[in-house]
Design an enzyme around this catalytic site. Structure first.
Site, PDB file in Angstrom:
ATOM      1  N   HIS A 108       0.844  -1.193   0.000  1.00 23.90           N
ATOM      2  CA  HIS A 108       0.000   0.000   0.000  1.00 23.90           C
ATOM      3  C   HIS A 108       0.880   1.244   0.000  1.00 23.90           C
ATOM      4  CE1 HIS A 108      -0.258   0.684   4.679  1.00 23.90           C
ATOM      5  NE2 HIS A 108       0.930   0.278   4.321  1.00 23.90           N
TER       6      HIS A 108
ATOM      7  N   CYS B 153       5.880   6.101   4.763  1.00 24.49           N
ATOM      8  CA  CYS B 153       4.746   5.296   4.294  1.00 24.49           C
ATOM      9  C   CYS B 153       3.996   5.942   3.134  1.00 24.49           C
ATOM     10  CB  CYS B 153       3.797   4.975   5.442  1.00 24.49           C
ATOM     11  SG  CYS B 153       4.528   3.839   6.639  1.00 24.49           S
TER      12      CYS B 153
ATOM     13  N   HIS C  55       3.515  -5.153   3.770  1.00 28.16           N
ATOM     14  CA  HIS C  55       3.531  -5.742   5.110  1.00 28.16           C
ATOM     15  C   HIS C  55       3.103  -7.200   5.047  1.00 28.16           C
ATOM     16  CE1 HIS C  55       3.964  -1.820   7.043  1.00 28.16           C
ATOM     17  NE2 HIS C  55       3.010  -1.375   6.231  1.00 28.16           N
TER      18      HIS C  55
ATOM     19  N   HIS D 276      -1.233 -10.395  -1.650  1.00 28.00           N
ATOM     20  CA  HIS D 276      -0.387 -10.024  -2.780  1.00 28.00           C
ATOM     21  C   HIS D 276      -1.048  -8.979  -3.684  1.00 28.00           C
ATOM     22  CE1 HIS D 276       1.953 -13.396  -1.344  1.00 28.00           C
ATOM     23  NE2 HIS D 276       2.973 -12.832  -1.975  1.00 28.00           N
TER      24      HIS D 276
ATOM     25  N   GLU E 236       0.220  -5.231  11.606  1.00 28.41           N
ATOM     26  CA  GLU E 236       0.924  -4.746  10.421  1.00 28.41           C
ATOM     27  C   GLU E 236       2.415  -5.081  10.478  1.00 28.41           C
ATOM     28  OE1 GLU E 236      -0.091  -0.772   8.614  1.00 28.41           O
ATOM     29  OE2 GLU E 236       1.912  -0.313   9.353  1.00 28.41           O
TER      30      GLU E 236
END
EC number: 4.1.2.50
Length: 150
Positions: A16, A25, A31, A75, A136
């Site tokens: 992400h 981030c 993750h 994935h 996470e």
């Protein structure tokens, strides 16, 4: 009769990016998520029922979570559909990558809210979603509790 909580754990890998974030981030990264799903209900008391003594068959809970969460997010790369990342998403989709465009910033907090809604919609009427824990990293997680939603 006593209410019992049962929990099943799941693992999946997801990428992400957090649009507008002021740290690392904001970049595309991934993750190894761990999701714990806890439901609550009364064990089946009918000795003639093949699921006698169960709140819900673990395999039934597994099927729901696998179809609604794991198969969708494993994935995949998740982007907020209202960000400039949609250009990158379009490129990845064109290259046959698994991309999800969601209505929210794909933080653990928002993902766990999404997951709760998806799972609740599929549970049998006599089973309640009690809580979710979405881990996470080894030290960071978000939790959702039904009791907090009232």
């Amino acid at each position: 009769m006593s209410k019992i909580r049962i929990t099943k754990q799941f693992n999946f890998e997801t990428g992400h990016a957090l649009y507008g974030y002021d740290g690392k981030c904001k970049n595309v990264h991934g993750h190894s998520y761990k999701l714990s799903v806890t439901v609550i209900g009364v064990p089946i008391a009918d000795p003639n029922n093949v699921k006698f003594g169960m709140v819900i068959d673990f395999s039934d809970l597994k099927r729901i979570v696998k179809e609604e969460i794991v198969d969708q997010f494993d994935h995949a790369t998740v982007f907020n559909k209202n960000t400039p990342h949609v250009e990158l998403a379009a490129e990845l989709i064109q290259r046959q990558h698994h991309v999800l465009l969601v209505d929210y910033q794909p933080t653990s907090e928002n993902m766990v809210i999404d997951f709760a809604a998806r799972i609740k919609a599929r549970l049998p009427q006599n089973i309640e979603l009690h809580s979710l824990k979405l881990q996470e990293t080894g030290t960071s997680f978000a939790e959702w509790y039904a009791a907090d939603q009232a």
